[in-house]
Design a protein around this motif. Sequence first.
Motif, PDB file in Angstrom:
ATOM      1  N   LEU A 319      37.320  66.154  27.887  1.00 37.84           N
ATOM      2  CA  LEU A 319      36.174  65.486  27.278  1.00 37.84           C
ATOM      3  C   LEU A 319      34.964  66.406  27.167  1.00 37.84           C
ATOM      4  O   LEU A 319      34.160  66.278  26.244  1.00 37.84           O
ATOM      5  CB  LEU A 319      35.811  64.233  28.071  1.00 37.84           C
ATOM      6  CG  LEU A 319      36.747  63.028  27.928  1.00 37.84           C
ATOM      7  CD1 LEU A 319      36.257  61.869  28.774  1.00 37.84           C
ATOM      8  CD2 LEU A 319      36.895  62.594  26.476  1.00 37.84           C
ATOM      9  N   VAL A 320      34.817  67.326  28.107  1.00 30.75           N
ATOM     10  CA  VAL A 320      33.677  68.250  28.062  1.00 30.75           C
ATOM     11  C   VAL A 320      33.732  69.122  26.813  1.00 30.75           C
ATOM     12  O   VAL A 320      32.700  69.459  26.231  1.00 30.75           O
ATOM     13  CB  VAL A 320      33.638  69.104  29.349  1.00 30.75           C
ATOM     14  CG1 VAL A 320      32.759  70.325  29.165  1.00 30.75           C
ATOM     15  CG2 VAL A 320      33.124  68.270  30.515  1.00 30.75           C
ATOM     16  N   GLU A 321      34.929  69.474  26.377  1.00 33.55           N
ATOM     17  CA  GLU A 321      35.046  70.258  25.148  1.00 33.55           C
ATOM     18  C   GLU A 321      34.593  69.463  23.933  1.00 33.55           C
ATOM     19  O   GLU A 321      33.934  69.987  23.035  1.00 33.55           O
ATOM     20  CB  GLU A 321      36.485  70.723  24.940  1.00 33.55           C
ATOM     21  CG  GLU A 321      36.671  71.557  23.664  1.00 33.55           C
ATOM     22  CD  GLU A 321      38.123  71.958  23.441  1.00 33.55           C
ATOM     23  OE1 GLU A 321      38.647  71.665  22.362  1.00 33.55           O
ATOM     24  OE2 GLU A 321      38.699  72.559  24.363  1.00 33.55           O
ATOM     25  N   THR A 322      34.931  68.183  23.891  1.00 32.03           N
ATOM     26  CA  THR A 322      34.564  67.330  22.759  1.00 32.03           C
ATOM     27  C   THR A 322      33.108  66.866  22.848  1.00 32.03           C
ATOM     28  O   THR A 322      32.446  66.678  21.825  1.00 32.03           O
ATOM     29  CB  THR A 322      35.507  66.114  22.685  1.00 32.03           C
ATOM     30  OG1 THR A 322      36.870  66.572  22.689  1.00 32.03           O
ATOM     31  CG2 THR A 322      35.271  65.318  21.406  1.00 32.03           C
ATOM     32  N   PHE A 323      32.612  66.677  24.072  1.00 34.65           N
ATOM     33  CA  PHE A 323      31.227  66.242  24.294  1.00 34.65           C
ATOM     34  C   PHE A 323      30.543  67.235  25.235  1.00 34.65           C
ATOM     35  O   PHE A 323      30.401  66.965  26.440  1.00 34.65           O
ATOM     36  CB  PHE A 323      31.194  64.836  24.903  1.00 34.65           C
ATOM     37  CG  PHE A 323      31.864  63.783  24.072  1.00 34.65           C
ATOM     38  CD1 PHE A 323      31.184  63.142  23.052  1.00 34.65           C
ATOM     39  CD2 PHE A 323      33.186  63.433  24.313  1.00 34.65           C
ATOM     40  CE1 PHE A 323      31.796  62.168  22.293  1.00 34.65           C
ATOM     41  CE2 PHE A 323      33.809  62.456  23.553  1.00 34.65           C
ATOM     42  CZ  PHE A 323      33.120  61.828  22.527  1.00 34.65           C
ATOM     43  N   PRO A 324      30.116  68.385  24.731  1.00 29.46           N
ATOM     44  CA  PRO A 324      29.577  69.440  25.611  1.00 29.46           C
ATOM     45  C   PRO A 324      28.397  68.996  26.466  1.00 29.46           C
ATOM     46  O   PRO A 324      28.222  69.491  27.581  1.00 29.46           O
ATOM     47  CB  PRO A 324      29.160  70.532  24.626  1.00 29.46           C
ATOM     48  CG  PRO A 324      29.995  70.291  23.405  1.00 29.46           C
ATOM     49  CD  PRO A 324      30.162  68.811  23.323  1.00 29.46           C
TER      50      PRO A 324
END
Length: 415
Positions: A319-324
């Motif tokens: 999720l961090v990749e999609t929502f930095p």
Amino acid sequence: MKRYSVFAIAREAARYHTGWERAWRSPAPKAHYDAIIVGAGGHGLATAYYLGKNHGIRNVAIIEKGWLGGGNTGRNTTIIRSNYLQDPSAAIYDKALKLYENLSQDLNYNVMFSPRGLLMLAQTHHEVRGYLRTVHANQLQGVATRWITPQEVKKLVPIMNIAGPRYPVLGALYQERGGTARHDAVAWGYARACSDMGMDIIQNCEVTAVRSENGRVTGVETTKGAIGCTKLGIVVAGHSGQVAGMAGFRLPVESLALQALVSEPVKPCIDVVVMANTVHGYMSQSDKGELVIGGGTDGFNNYTQRGSFHHIEETLRALVETFPIISRLKMLRQWGGIVDMTGDRSPIISKTPLGNCFINCGWGTGGFKAIPGSGWAMAELMAKGEPGPLAAAFNMWRFKEGQFIDESVAAGVAH
């Protein structure tokens, strides 16, 4: 039952809020009921409510071994949608969504239903084909969904990185009617309405045995004594197999923990629900500003109602990749719920080998969104003794007959 309204609030404010009554009664159990529902979660309370409202059966007890709404109803991420591929699934979930849309007015209790819209991200070409197929199926089912482009996704969710190197966003299945509701308010609203109809909600009362005679149920043994009944409904989610064992039959279900977490509160940054099935993570923002984040079930059978580190890592690293922007947030709290999974990842709403004993289970990770539709269908089954059109396909013998409703294959995830 005193009706809640702006006038009631003004009246109570004038007398320093001394006139509010308890939302529901806590009576001692009677010797016999027309129907007993085991499990005072959302599904059990909704079953009791529609038994009374739709079928006039009000001599009902809802028995809960803990506290009302303390199981999966209070341990989920509150997502509501009906964009399923299989016809039986779409029918019961869309019934639930339609009931949710007017539930606050129906119960005279604000369940905080928020039709903010729901995105299911396609991050592989296989998912693109699958979601386009779902759009066509939903059109035939009368369920309003549509396919949107990556640019439209970015416009709806500006904080999203749609060009991630591992998980680029290739589009999304969008259901504008989808959204969230307040999970505890749903349980409390149903409980208040059930109590007003004269039903008994009995908390801290664990079922220890199911009594039967000549192949038909006659009652239950509990930690508060024996209670007789004409009909019994088992609606206990992750403990369905245990209670079914007391009634003398086995279920094709397994129990696993499903974990979720919330971040510290932040200013509004995402006003839709986003599901990313490739990485199995989903996120929305609560009215308090917390980011509500969930993922997949544990990979092993268990009855744990707490979080674990591996879930944080597996869910958030994608999720961090999609929502930095979420990478710097602190976690506020984490929890788990015990979900009951069937082989085809679709529920069971069915008669059982024990006469006048009925079961509602197997909702897996998608139970909250189904609460009103599930209660409607289960109440019809218990009142009439035969399933109506919503429940007919979800009988427990479909696994023996090979008539699967395989949403796990259709969606690529458990639910």
